[in-house]
Design an enzyme around this catalytic site. Sequence first.
Site, PDB file in Angstrom:
ATOM      1  N   ILE A 147       0.752  -1.246   0.157  1.00 31.63           N
ATOM      2  CA  ILE A 147       0.040  -0.049  -0.111  1.00 31.63           C
ATOM      3  C   ILE A 147       0.908   1.252  -0.194  1.00 31.63           C
ATOM      4  CG2 ILE A 147      -1.758   1.292   1.218  1.00 31.63           C
ATOM      5  CD1 ILE A 147      -2.772  -1.386   2.345  1.00 31.63           C
ATOM      6  N   ASP A 166      11.118   3.702   5.648  1.00 34.14           N
ATOM      7  CA  ASP A 166      10.921   1.905   6.081  1.00 34.14           C
ATOM      8  C   ASP A 166      12.336   1.283   6.158  1.00 34.14           C
ATOM      9  OD1 ASP A 166      10.123  -0.489   6.169  1.00 34.14           O
ATOM     10  OD2 ASP A 166       8.692  -0.470   4.579  1.00 34.14           O
ATOM     11  N   SER A 229      -4.047   2.728   8.422  1.00 33.14           N
ATOM     12  CA  SER A 229      -3.489   1.315   8.788  1.00 33.14           C
ATOM     13  C   SER A 229      -4.063   0.578  10.025  1.00 33.14           C
ATOM     14  CB  SER A 229      -2.022   1.385   8.871  1.00 33.14           C
ATOM     15  OG  SER A 229      -1.360   1.588   7.650  1.00 33.14           O
ATOM     16  N   ARG A 230      -3.914   1.345  11.186  1.00 33.21           N
ATOM     17  CA  ARG A 230      -4.525   0.590  12.305  1.00 33.21           C
ATOM     18  C   ARG A 230      -4.669   2.004  13.521  1.00 33.21           C
ATOM     19  NH1 ARG A 230      -6.578  -2.637   9.580  1.00 33.21           N
ATOM     20  NH2 ARG A 230      -6.288  -4.648   9.942  1.00 33.21           N
ATOM     21  N   ASP A 254      -8.999   6.186   9.609  1.00 27.22           N
ATOM     22  CA  ASP A 254     -10.143   5.133   9.367  1.00 27.22           C
ATOM     23  C   ASP A 254     -10.690   4.316  10.546  1.00 27.22           C
ATOM     24  OD1 ASP A 254     -11.548   4.185   6.910  1.00 27.22           O
ATOM     25  OD2 ASP A 254     -10.082   2.721   6.267  1.00 27.22           O
ATOM     26  N   GLU A 259     -12.629   8.787  22.198  1.00 29.85           N
ATOM     27  CA  GLU A 259     -11.787   9.988  22.696  1.00 29.85           C
ATOM     28  C   GLU A 259     -11.502  11.408  21.571  1.00 29.85           C
ATOM     29  OE1 GLU A 259     -10.491  10.036  25.960  1.00 29.85           O
ATOM     30  OE2 GLU A 259     -11.660   8.086  26.116  1.00 29.85           O
ATOM     31  N   HIS A 271     -13.545   2.723   8.977  1.00 29.41           N
ATOM     32  CA  HIS A 271     -12.942   1.476   8.198  1.00 29.41           C
ATOM     33  C   HIS A 271     -13.219   1.188   6.787  1.00 29.41           C
ATOM     34  CE1 HIS A 271     -10.468  -2.419   9.204  1.00 29.41           C
ATOM     35  NE2 HIS A 271     -10.007  -1.799   8.296  1.00 29.41           N
ATOM     36  N   LEU A 272     -13.046   2.256   5.958  1.00 26.64           N
ATOM     37  CA  LEU A 272     -13.576   1.796   4.550  1.00 26.64           C
ATOM     38  C   LEU A 272     -12.593   1.869   3.554  1.00 26.64           C
ATOM     39  CD1 LEU A 272     -16.357   4.700   4.341  1.00 26.64           C
ATOM     40  CD2 LEU A 272     -16.492   2.195   4.689  1.00 26.64           C
ATOM     41  N   GLY A 273     -11.269   1.812   4.134  1.00 22.60           N
ATOM     42  CA  GLY A 273      -9.960   1.713   3.166  1.00 22.60           C
ATOM     43  C   GLY A 273     -10.118   0.624   2.165  1.00 22.60           C
ATOM     44  N   ALA A 274     -10.630  -0.494   2.562  1.00 25.87           N
ATOM     45  CA  ALA A 274     -10.577  -1.894   1.659  1.00 25.87           C
ATOM     46  C   ALA A 274     -11.969  -2.091   1.300  1.00 25.87           C
ATOM     47  CB  ALA A 274     -10.066  -2.960   2.449  1.00 25.87           C
TER      48      ALA A 274
END
Length: 389
Positions: A147, A166, A229-230, A254, A259, A271-274
């Site tokens: 990605i 990375d 990602s998360r 996502d 909070e 959470h619509l990324g995928a």
Amino acid sequence: MIKIQTRNKISPVGLDLFERNEYEVAGEISSPDAVLLRSYKLPENEIDTTVKAIARAGAGVNNIPVDACTDRGIVVFNTPGANANGVKELVIAGLLLSSRRIHEGMNWVSGQTADENLSKNVEKEKSSFAGSEISGKNIGVIGLGAIGVLVANAAVNLGMDVYGYDPFITITSAWNLSGRVKRTESLDQLMATCDYITLHLPLIPDTKNLINAEKLKAAKTGLRILNFSRGGLVDTAAVKTALNDETVSHYVTDFPDPELLGVKGVMSIPHLGASTAEAEDNCAVMAARQLQDFLENGNIVNSVNFPACSLEPADGARLIIANKNNQNMLDRILAVLAGEGLDIVDMVNKHNNGIAYSIINLSASHISAETMKQLNAIEAVVMTRQIGG
Ligand code: MLT
């Protein structure tokens, strides 16, 4: 019948690959051979003793107890790259949403149903929703897997100055990455340089709260953070403070966090990324093919806890065996086969992250229960299975 238990809605394009004369596929199923899921958080005690493999139709595996699976000899698969384009496209939307005040403008228009001079008032009000362009701005892409590479290359094509970070980049990713992406060695340097950062790495203990108060201290004022990602990659309290003191201008995520709901600058997406038809089909097909190849042939492709390992089929029986990578394990396994007079036609042995996996083709058409018992009795063997024969 080979039994596949689904724990989420999985695209039928993938499920149809399981021929129903050989496979039973259902949500409610007893003693499954494999589990196929998407975001269902699978507790260890829900994994039946019959389960040999778990496939996630997606990239992240933080909803699966991977270490416990490894100890139990269960192979965990994911589908790297299968939804990468879908996620990349939503990241581009996130870049634009955090730059152009699109949703505030749209909300304002939605409230103008009684306005008889809409066109005139639109021209009057539009200055309240002016934004900035992304071309020429600096973006840091943290994590250059399937990605991250697509996002970095798309950002280059949108005219952005792209910085990649990375420390564990693979050769494949390096080949696929645009030569115009600048390599960055330090996360602090990236934070200080970039107007936008976008996160594309798995959530593991080492990456939890990667973006924390200390990292945000180094950030360029007005930073926009994109997290597709998360949620756990970003420290909620730290980002809230940084939004309040305007170090960070927007946090597009996502992964909605109670909070952060209603905090100025936070844009939460469910959470619509995928969640595109294409990504769901691609992931389901890839997960189904990987499960089939493992269950029918013992071959492993794209496992997060076992090494990649494949062998051409032959006429006789096939033994697959996995063990903790202790000393002399292969000698001990081969000694059992020799002791039982079994002749090896072909074999492959791979190891990775402390787990060794072997596929052994035998000339005999069957491996006796006694031989399997002896193999299972070898300390550190975590899984054995006979295929064919
Ligand atoms: C992923 O890990 O690739 C995504 O979370 C997939 C999904 O949305 O199910």
